[in-house]
Design a protein around this motif. Structure first.
Motif, PDB file in Angstrom:
ATOM      1  N   ASN A  24       0.872  -1.169   0.000  1.00  0.00           N
ATOM      2  CA  ASN A  24       0.000   0.000   0.000  1.00  0.00           C
ATOM      3  C   ASN A  24       0.912   1.222   0.000  1.00  0.00           C
ATOM      4  O   ASN A  24       1.736   1.384   0.898  1.00  0.00           O
ATOM      5  CB  ASN A  24      -0.884  -0.030   1.243  1.00  0.00           C
ATOM      6  CG  ASN A  24      -1.789   1.160   1.351  1.00  0.00           C
ATOM      7  OD1 ASN A  24      -1.665   2.130   0.622  1.00  0.00           O
ATOM      8  ND2 ASN A  24      -2.718   1.092   2.276  1.00  0.00           N
ATOM      9  N   ASP A  26       0.094   4.331   0.430  1.00  0.00           N
ATOM     10  CA  ASP A  26      -0.462   5.462   1.175  1.00  0.00           C
ATOM     11  C   ASP A  26       0.622   6.164   1.976  1.00  0.00           C
ATOM     12  O   ASP A  26       1.398   5.496   2.648  1.00  0.00           O
ATOM     13  CB  ASP A  26      -1.568   4.965   2.104  1.00  0.00           C
ATOM     14  CG  ASP A  26      -2.268   6.085   2.821  1.00  0.00           C
ATOM     15  OD1 ASP A  26      -2.764   6.984   2.133  1.00  0.00           O
ATOM     16  OD2 ASP A  26      -2.292   6.084   4.063  1.00  0.00           O
ATOM     17  N   ARG A  31      -0.145   1.136  -5.553  1.00  0.00           N
ATOM     18  CA  ARG A  31       0.713   0.130  -4.928  1.00  0.00           C
ATOM     19  C   ARG A  31       2.159   0.448  -5.288  1.00  0.00           C
ATOM     20  O   ARG A  31       2.442   1.029  -6.319  1.00  0.00           O
ATOM     21  CB  ARG A  31       0.364  -1.272  -5.446  1.00  0.00           C
ATOM     22  CG  ARG A  31      -1.087  -1.671  -5.356  1.00  0.00           C
ATOM     23  CD  ARG A  31      -1.584  -2.081  -4.018  1.00  0.00           C
ATOM     24  NE  ARG A  31      -0.858  -3.196  -3.449  1.00  0.00           N
ATOM     25  CZ  ARG A  31      -0.957  -3.519  -2.159  1.00  0.00           C
ATOM     26  NH1 ARG A  31      -1.739  -2.831  -1.353  1.00  0.00           N
ATOM     27  NH2 ARG A  31      -0.273  -4.525  -1.669  1.00  0.00           N
TER      28      ARG A  31
END
Length: 142
Positions: A24, A26, A31
């Motif tokens: 992830n 983030d 990705r």
């Protein structure tokens, strides 16, 4: 069933879309590969969680660097903000408790699109920004 091959959303490397090879990204979009996760995503998460401000410098790309970590952003003055973004300050308040500061006249002056910030969209509503971008927690803004 064959693994699906995807591209790292940060560096563009081909990776397997599984729990061992992709992560992830983030607060970045999509990705990412193992290297970007270790060298870019995790340090960015740590810096933001510790209350640091991040200066995304234009026009470099994220893979070339171009991000500075600024300690104690709550101590910065308007003059400091103007120095970092190289002009008049325009705050853009994001819905997640962060604020970005940009050069108010950046588009008028023809500043380059900030390629680093383009990898850092916090939501799909964000538009490409030009010039240097300073990201910090909203409560640090003086």
């Amino acid at each position: 069933m064959a693994d699906k091959i995807i591209k790292c959303s940060i560096c563009g490397a081909e990776i397997h879309n599984d729990v061992y090879d992709s992560h992830n990204a983030d607060p970045f979009k999509g990705r990412c590969c193992n290297e970007c996760n270790l060298k870019k995503v995790i340090p960015t998460r740590v810096a933001l969680s510790q209350g640091y401000a991040l200066l995304f410098k234009a026009p470099t790309t994220y893979s070339e660097g171009g991000i500075d970590c600024i300690t104690h952003p709550e101590r910065l003055s308007l003059k400091d903000y103007q120095s970092y973004i190289e002009g008049y300050v325009e705050p853009i308040h994001l819905s997640n408790g962060y604020v970005v500061l940009v050069n108010e006249e950046g588009q008028l002056k023809g500043l380059p699109i900030n390629k680093i910030w383009s990898k850092f969209y916090l939501s799909d509503e964000c538009v490409p920004l030009v010039g240097n971008v300073l990201l910090m927690k909203e409560d640090c803004l003086n």
